[in-house]
Scaffold this active site. Structure first.
Site, mmCIF file in Angstrom:
data_model
loop_
_atom_site.group_PDB
_atom_site.id
_atom_site.type_symbol
_atom_site.label_atom_id
_atom_site.label_comp_id
_atom_site.label_asym_id
_atom_site.label_seq_id
_atom_site.Cartn_x
_atom_site.Cartn_y
_atom_site.Cartn_z
ATOM 1 N N ARG A 59 52.340 50.568 -21.644
ATOM 2 C CA ARG A 59 51.727 51.986 -20.999
ATOM 3 C C ARG A 59 51.162 52.897 -22.152
ATOM 4 O O ARG A 59 52.015 53.221 -23.205
ATOM 5 C CB ARG A 59 52.796 52.895 -20.470
ATOM 6 N N LYS B 258 54.227 58.369 -29.333
ATOM 7 C CA LYS B 258 55.370 59.136 -29.086
ATOM 8 C C LYS B 258 55.790 59.605 -30.428
ATOM 9 O O LYS B 258 55.289 59.134 -31.587
ATOM 10 C CB LYS B 258 56.482 58.420 -28.320
HETATM 11 N N1 PMM Z 1 56.672 58.261 -20.838
HETATM 12 C C1 PMM Z 1 55.943 59.043 -20.346
HETATM 13 C C2 PMM Z 1 55.870 59.454 -19.242
HETATM 14 N N2 PMM Z 1 55.620 58.593 -18.324
HETATM 15 N N3 PMM Z 1 56.547 56.186 -17.795
HETATM 16 C C3 PMM Z 1 57.386 55.127 -18.137
HETATM 17 N N4 PMM Z 1 57.445 54.134 -17.332
HETATM 18 N N5 PMM Z 1 57.527 54.942 -19.545
HETATM 19 C C4 PMM Z 1 57.308 55.724 -20.250
HETATM 20 O O1 PMM Z 1 57.787 55.571 -21.511
HETATM 21 C C5 PMM Z 1 56.736 56.947 -20.057
HETATM 22 C C6 PMM Z 1 56.178 57.078 -18.524
HETATM 23 C C7 PMM Z 1 55.440 60.367 -21.404
HETATM 24 O O2 PMM Z 1 54.521 59.985 -22.145
HETATM 25 P P1 PMM Z 1 53.494 60.797 -21.873
HETATM 26 O O3 PMM Z 1 53.436 62.276 -21.709
HETATM 27 O O4 PMM Z 1 52.308 60.483 -22.879
HETATM 28 O O5 PMM Z 1 52.695 60.179 -20.512
#
Ligand code: PMM
Length: 289
Positions: free
Chosen positions: A265, A226
């Site tokens: 994640r 991020k």
């Molecule tokens: N961040 C993203 C998408 N989904 N879900 C959860 N539970 N926690 C997060 O921090 C989160 C998420 C955004 O990141 P990406 O675009 O790399 O998926």
């Protein structure tokens, strides 16, 4: 609380591991900030998910709608078209899948296609039907802290005490979900790093994990690649590209797992898979004296 204990209803291979789980990310989107455009072909996405499991992921999170700051929404039909073949393919291959969606209709179809968990970045705020869907499915549900869609979140990143406010707003969602019939034990909470958060807000939340643990639920942390990591690692005002932030992500995984979070994640699972194992061995060493 018991370290690493997860929400009720996970398949047995995801419980009692004595370490944080590693959730691999597959964004079936053209525009996600880190992996956008790479997994639009379902066959390639499924192969990637299987590879993630081989590299140490415990489950794979499949999303079809980008939540990057400023992103506009897609139609529900398009979201379904993107995620369902991938969820079906991974489930058929024996990969545990969670669905990353804010829509009840997508969650329900994903469950039919084999998803075993719902990951809702809006904590039930984006779709009034989500809690009812989760309640009837009786599956684990990740409730993330959220203050609005991607086009609104930068303006809403205003806090007096970010940890207090995130805890209070997450509690409110957690209670609303219970009132709508979602069982308390099935929920995990997530502070939503990067969602309506400026760089320092994310560090305050990580430093404030103790207070998040006081909410009494398993925690999921999504820091992978991020922007706040890019800002931290900037040289001469230039941030490294998202995929050059994996070692920093691994460090967060190690520290978060050492603190007892239930799940991290991440996009690149190999480093985090090692990190969470180091963290649990270190913790176990402490209990042996
Ligand atoms: N961040 C993203 C998408 N989904 N879900 C959860 N539970 N926690 C997060 O921090 C989160 C998420 C955004 O990141 P990406 O675009 O790399 O998926």
């Amino acid at each position: 609380m018991e370290p690493f204990a997860g929400p009720a209803g996970l398949p047995t291979q995801l419980t009692g591991l004595g370490r944080a789980l590693v959730m691999g990310v597959i964004n079936v989107t053209p525009d996600s900030f880190s992996d956008g455009g790479r997994w639009l072909d379902p066959g390639i996405a499924v192969a990637h998910g299987i590879e993630m499991l081989r590299n140490g992921a415990d489950l794979v999170d499949v999303g079809g709608e980008s939540t990057r700051p400023g992103a506009t929404r897609i139609e529900v039909a398009e979201e379904l078209r993107r995620v369902l073949p991938v969820i079906r393919g991974l489930s058929n291959a024996g990969v545990p899948v969670s669905v990353d969606t804010m829509r009840a209709e997508v969650a329900a179809a994903a469950i039919d296609a084999g998803a075993i968990m719902i990951n809702d970045v809006s904590g039930g705020l984006a779709d009034p039907g989500m809690f009812a869907c989760v309640a009837s499915a009786q599956l684990p549900y990740v409730v993330m802290h959220w203050r609005g869609h991607s086009t609104q979140m930068a303006d809403r990143a205003k806090y007096v005490d970010v940890v207090d406010e995130v805890c209070a707003e997450l509690s409110e969602r957690f209670e609303a979900a219970q009132s709508a019939g979602v069982e308390m034990q099935r929920m995990a909470l997530d502070p939503g790093l990067g969602f309506a958060k400026e760089g320092d807000h994310n560090w305050s939340l990580l430093a404030g994990l103790d207070r998040l643990f006081e909410l009494g639920r398993p925690l999921l942390i999504g820091a992978s690649r991020k922007r706040f990591l890019g800002e931290l690692l900037s040289v001469d005002g230039r941030a490294p590209a998202p995929e050059e932030r994996d070692r920093a992500t691994d460090a967060i995984s190690a520290l978060a797992a050492w603190r007892g979070v239930w799940c991290v994640r991440v996009h690149d699972v190999a480093g985090s898979a090692q990190a969470v194992r180091v963290a649990s061995a270190w913790r176990a060493g402490g209990t042996r004296g």
